[in-house]
Design a protein around this motif. Sequence first.
Motif, PDB file in Angstrom:
ATOM      1  N   PHE A 141     -31.178  53.423  15.902  1.00  0.00           N
ATOM      2  CA  PHE A 141     -30.530  52.163  15.586  1.00  0.00           C
ATOM      3  C   PHE A 141     -31.584  51.122  15.226  1.00  0.00           C
ATOM      4  N   GLY A 142     -32.723  51.204  15.915  1.00  0.00           N
ATOM      5  CA  GLY A 142     -33.808  50.254  15.675  1.00  0.00           C
ATOM      6  C   GLY A 142     -34.324  50.293  14.251  1.00  0.00           C
ATOM      7  N   ALA A 143     -34.197  51.431  13.584  1.00  0.00           N
ATOM      8  CA  ALA A 143     -34.689  51.549  12.214  1.00  0.00           C
ATOM      9  C   ALA A 143     -33.972  50.575  11.296  1.00  0.00           C
ATOM     10  N   LEU A 144     -32.688  50.328  11.578  1.00  0.00           N
ATOM     11  CA  LEU A 144     -31.926  49.411  10.744  1.00  0.00           C
ATOM     12  C   LEU A 144     -32.207  47.963  11.123  1.00  0.00           C
ATOM     13  N   LEU A 145     -32.731  47.782  12.338  1.00  0.00           N
ATOM     14  CA  LEU A 145     -32.816  46.458  12.927  1.00  0.00           C
ATOM     15  C   LEU A 145     -34.193  45.828  12.772  1.00  0.00           C
ATOM     16  N   VAL A 146     -35.227  46.613  13.042  1.00  0.00           N
ATOM     17  CA  VAL A 146     -36.533  46.016  13.256  1.00  0.00           C
ATOM     18  C   VAL A 146     -37.376  45.801  11.991  1.00  0.00           C
ATOM     19  N   PRO A 147     -37.631  46.821  11.172  1.00  0.00           N
ATOM     20  CA  PRO A 147     -38.598  46.596  10.096  1.00  0.00           C
ATOM     21  C   PRO A 147     -38.161  45.484   9.142  1.00  0.00           C
ATOM     22  N   ASN A 148     -39.057  44.573   8.866  1.00  0.00           N
ATOM     23  CA  ASN A 148     -38.904  43.517   7.859  1.00  0.00           C
ATOM     24  C   ASN A 148     -37.872  42.439   8.133  1.00  0.00           C
ATOM     25  N   LEU A 149     -36.768  42.767   8.779  1.00  0.00           N
ATOM     26  CA  LEU A 149     -35.674  41.808   8.809  1.00  0.00           C
ATOM     27  C   LEU A 149     -35.696  40.881  10.019  1.00  0.00           C
ATOM     28  N   LEU A 150     -36.453  41.250  11.023  1.00  0.00           N
ATOM     29  CA  LEU A 150     -36.342  40.541  12.291  1.00  0.00           C
ATOM     30  C   LEU A 150     -36.875  39.114  12.231  1.00  0.00           C
ATOM     31  N   LEU A 151     -37.875  38.889  11.443  1.00  0.00           N
ATOM     32  CA  LEU A 151     -38.448  37.545  11.362  1.00  0.00           C
ATOM     33  C   LEU A 151     -38.927  37.306   9.933  1.00  0.00           C
ATOM     34  N   ASN A 152     -38.454  36.219   9.347  1.00  0.00           N
ATOM     35  CA  ASN A 152     -38.749  35.963   7.952  1.00  0.00           C
ATOM     36  C   ASN A 152     -39.447  34.608   7.831  1.00  0.00           C
ATOM     37  N   ALA A 153     -40.574  34.601   7.147  1.00  0.00           N
ATOM     38  CA  ALA A 153     -41.381  33.385   7.042  1.00  0.00           C
ATOM     39  C   ALA A 153     -40.599  32.225   6.434  1.00  0.00           C
ATOM     40  N   PHE A 154     -39.785  32.533   5.432  1.00  0.00           N
ATOM     41  CA  PHE A 154     -39.037  31.482   4.761  1.00  0.00           C
ATOM     42  C   PHE A 154     -38.118  30.747   5.738  1.00  0.00           C
ATOM     43  N   TYR A 155     -37.458  31.507   6.596  1.00  0.00           N
ATOM     44  CA  TYR A 155     -36.559  30.880   7.566  1.00  0.00           C
ATOM     45  C   TYR A 155     -37.330  30.067   8.596  1.00  0.00           C
ATOM     46  N   ILE A 156     -38.507  30.560   8.987  1.00  0.00           N
ATOM     47  CA  ILE A 156     -39.317  29.786   9.926  1.00  0.00           C
ATOM     48  C   ILE A 156     -39.675  28.439   9.302  1.00  0.00           C
ATOM     49  N   ILE A 157     -40.088  28.473   8.026  1.00  0.00           N
ATOM     50  CA  ILE A 157     -40.474  27.225   7.358  1.00  0.00           C
ATOM     51  C   ILE A 157     -39.275  26.279   7.275  1.00  0.00           C
ATOM     52  N   MET A 158     -38.108  26.827   6.937  1.00  0.00           N
ATOM     53  CA  MET A 158     -36.913  25.969   6.876  1.00  0.00           C
ATOM     54  C   MET A 158     -36.587  25.356   8.234  1.00  0.00           C
ATOM     55  N   MET A 159     -36.657  26.192   9.251  1.00  0.00           N
ATOM     56  CA  MET A 159     -36.330  25.739  10.595  1.00  0.00           C
ATOM     57  C   MET A 159     -37.313  24.668  11.051  1.00  0.00           C
ATOM     58  N   ARG A 160     -38.581  24.911  10.800  1.00  0.00           N
ATOM     59  CA  ARG A 160     -39.605  23.949  11.198  1.00  0.00           C
ATOM     60  C   ARG A 160     -39.364  22.604  10.526  1.00  0.00           C
ATOM     61  N   THR A 161     -39.084  22.655   9.210  1.00  0.00           N
ATOM     62  CA  THR A 161     -38.835  21.424   8.478  1.00  0.00           C
ATOM     63  C   THR A 161     -37.657  20.665   9.066  1.00  0.00           C
ATOM     64  N   TYR A 162     -36.649  21.413   9.438  1.00  0.00           N
ATOM     65  CA  TYR A 162     -35.481  20.792  10.038  1.00  0.00           C
ATOM     66  C   TYR A 162     -35.865  20.053  11.318  1.00  0.00           C
ATOM     67  N   PHE A 163     -36.622  20.731  12.178  1.00  0.00           N
ATOM     68  CA  PHE A 163     -37.032  20.114  13.436  1.00  0.00           C
ATOM     69  C   PHE A 163     -37.860  18.862  13.189  1.00  0.00           C
ATOM     70  N   THR A 164     -38.855  18.960  12.299  1.00  0.00           N
ATOM     71  CA  THR A 164     -39.748  17.802  12.088  1.00  0.00           C
ATOM     72  C   THR A 164     -39.002  16.622  11.515  1.00  0.00           C
TER      73      THR A 164
END
Lengths: 298, 303, 499
Positions: A141-164
Amino acid sequence: MNMKKMKYATVILHLALIILCFICIVPFLLIVVSSFTDETTLMINGYSFFPEKLSTYAYTYILGGGGVKVLHGYVVSIGVTLIGTATSIILTILFAYPLSRRDLPLRNIFAFFVFFTMLFNGGLVPSYMMWTKVFHIKNTFGALLVPNLLLNAFYIIMMRTYFTTTIPTELLEAVKIDGGSEVTTLSKVIIPLAKPMISTLAFMIGLGYWNDWMNGLYYVTDSKYFSVQNILNRMLSDVQFLSSAAATQSGISSVTSNLPTTGVRMSVAVIGLLPILMAYPFFQKYLVKGIMIGGVKG
Amino acid sequence: MPHKKNKWRRYIPLYMMMLPGTIYLIINNYIPMGGLVLAFKKFNYSLGMIKSPWNGLSNFKFLFIGADAWKMIRNTLGYNFVFIVLGTTLAIIVAILLNEVAGRKARKLYQTIILVPYLISTVIVSYIVYAFLSQDNGFINHTLLRGENAISWYTSPKYWPFILTFVQLWKSFGYSSIIYFATIIGIDPTYYEAASIDGAGKLKQVVSITLPCLKPTIITLTLLSIGRVFYSDFGLFYQIPMGAGTLLDVTQTIDTYVYRALLVSNDVGRAAAAGFLQSLLGFILVYGANLMVNKIDKENALF
Amino acid sequence: MQKMRNWRKIIVGCMSIMMVASMLTGCSNSAETKNKGKGSGDVPVIQVVMPSGANTDNTPAVQDAINEILAEKIGARINITWLGWGAYSNQMNLMLTGEDEADVVMLAGYPISTLVNNGVLLDITDYYESDKEAFTNYVDPVYIDSERVNGKVYVVPNNNNFSSEACVMVNRKMADDLGLDLSDEEKIWTLDEIHDMAAMAVKKYPDIYGIVPQNGSLLLTGYTWDTMADPKSLGVVEDYGNTGKVVSITDCKDFIDFATTMREWYKGGLIMQDCLSNTEAWSGLVTTGKAFCAFNNGGYPNGTFNEESTYYTLSLMQNCSFSTSRMTYAIVGNTKHPDVAFQVLKELYTNADVANLLAWGMEGTNYVLDEEGRAENPDGITDQNNTYTVGSINAWVLPNMQITYDDDATISGFYKALKEYDNNANISGTLGCVFDSTPVSDEYAACSNVIDKYLASIMCGAVDTQETLAVFKKELQAAGEDKIIAEKQRQLDEFLANK
């Protein structure tokens, strides 16, 4: 005079947007109609919005023989999407919040650390070797879950901008004076304030999980773990492979009579898309609100 | 001294929060980057990644052989340039239009519908395009032109720069315009009120208030796209034209070239070399652009 | 104190995330130990990887049954992985990079020499030489030798048809309605005859395609020239590979003639006008009556088709054993048990019980034998809901389908007819000379793109033949085709000298 001019402008505005929406929706309608069109009619009359003869053959083809598989695929997809989205959003928040704190030492280095992953990647083979040899995720099940999709730089940047941009520094300071720790700040102040953005990102991440077929293609050979997109994508890619020169060279194509036809391919699209379209209005409520305040760097 | 120690300790919880994400990025993104050495190696399956012999720069050579080399670079950069310029313009215009819609229900409906193309996968989009352009039974030739003067779309390269641009914009404008739209909504309404009192028309308000407020978003999104300017959407350039050979002059990009070139040999080293070059050039460009932004407008730099 | 508590919270938070992660990866560990547990007692487990488009849900039962036989006979077990066709090349490429993922594999569409050069395959010459009869009892050694690379054996070809012919598949019902007599199976048809038939058909049925491509956009994948197993046709040997001279495809007379004829046909509306963007295989179009006929390549022994076949097969040439890339079985270079892997391969090839299990599944559940000894679906079971259909959908992916039961869809003795057919084939002069593109891989990569650009469109007549041929030739030369042809010629000369 002015009133009239305003009205005139409003009409033009709506007209422009309606035309735009029309352009967006019409091709999609064409797939839906073609998926219900009788194959021979499609052949003779061409693609049309008002076919002479309707048929549900494409759907019985997909759901008849492999109906159970498609259903099982939906279960896998829903499971992966829910668990993946929840885990991913937690990781994203936990990373983005410290990054949004202007006073954090080494903040820029971490920002670069995140951004760099958007530019460079080592390619499929090294990733595959690592995930399968070190983490043994193949056919799990982890094969569908973990590689590449778990954390995306673009979303981190969006989230950070929102917070700031939306959470005033004074508020953080007030919490600190009250003796709140970073954890209580995050859970009691930041997360409630960021609800719209969280649901926005959740939708995008969820969409990523729902639409993903690459992880399934690379890391899964056991049909138990096929998501619905995997099953549908396999139907399409089987056709593509069998019609490629490589297949004909080795004589594979000599026995390929039951390949999915055009109508089947169209219904494949509809079956994959339908749940998203149904879930969309639910998320949409928060979507714009979320980005509204977050922007990318608003 | 104790003060400083104290300061660091204060941030430990924050670092702890970033720990899981950092570990994941290291595992998922940074460790496989070690695979970039394959670009300089002659990969041998039984020897593995580390023991395979070095190969100098010869893995890069295949990218620059033949008459097609400059065409694919021209296409990749050209299309990306057009996509960035037109995509941004269209997205901003739509965002501004959306903002002018008064009714909440109507606005919501528009927003939902313009996102539909973004949700359709590229393979399916290629079938839709085919449904419209197919020579014998496509919607355009069969229904609109009624079989007279039927256009042979898939053998006429001259149409394809427009078709591909149209498809790309169609697929992506909804997503980006929603991002811009959100930023516009966030603009303080008192700015517009003041401008209105000063007698500024709608157009003047857009130029003097909306656009300046959108600047940070535009800069960030553009910087992000500059980093990927040597990449292309494989699906758009391979699947939408159905891989048709006659169209290659205008549809070949670095990614489709590499795919076609290595399909038979499945050469891991050459594939890595191509990816490495694309990333490196993109990185140099985005670094330079960011430096410029840093000089002019420090606030909006990416890092 | 307060701080301590927060610390704990964070740690608990992190731990819980890691637990989720380890739970997920944990699934794999348990699955793996289970697998290993099955193969415990020092019995090596050989991973067998094969492609298939059939239903294979019943594989666990089949695998257990096979393992019972193998454990007793050679003291090994196998673990079968089926790859779907669309995922096959992606997954096979990845599995070859891994360890313990694949030991015995089926290769389709791979240039063997390139795989050998990349160190993918195990040299099985010694095993083969010491156990030759196991294979040569079934396959003419000429064909096994034809897959040798640098004189060594790396693969054994599937026991399918080894010769093929260019032919035309005609929709049976339409041909009958037009009053055409196509029953003479010995006849070699000319292109003019095909033209007249297609013209009649298009006239009578204006809504259908006359001639559709064999597959995708390629009208016909092989004719009278031999490519030396090079899927991109960069340099061909004319006259069934018998001239001993490698020429550019743009100088190949039969190719030019064929293309020129097709240009006329295309302009006359006989050929699907859309063929360059076609994504359907001929079979889907001809058998459903959307097209009258299609060119095709394959092995078609006469008189083996059942009455209910939906199409006629018209030969355009005598069948010939070309030097082509066949489906083969190989052992992966980094296998941990080379000896056992070879034993397994041998059993798959020679043991009829194992082969029948692999093809038809469990007797009673997946198939029953009819009075002629052919396998058919049990009562109430169809191809759709049968849980194991490898034999009826694609028996030819197996190492040796010819030792399995006949399919009830073909005549009894089909495999005998197939052998007969091969025995009567022309033998290409280059048979056994497989082109290795590694010495010219840069040029090969560049020329591959040029081939993709022009070959299909010239072949189906969608563009002006002479004009495009000239451009095609010029671009090929700019991309270094001469160097490839020289290398190909060198390899051919060397091969012919050693023959």
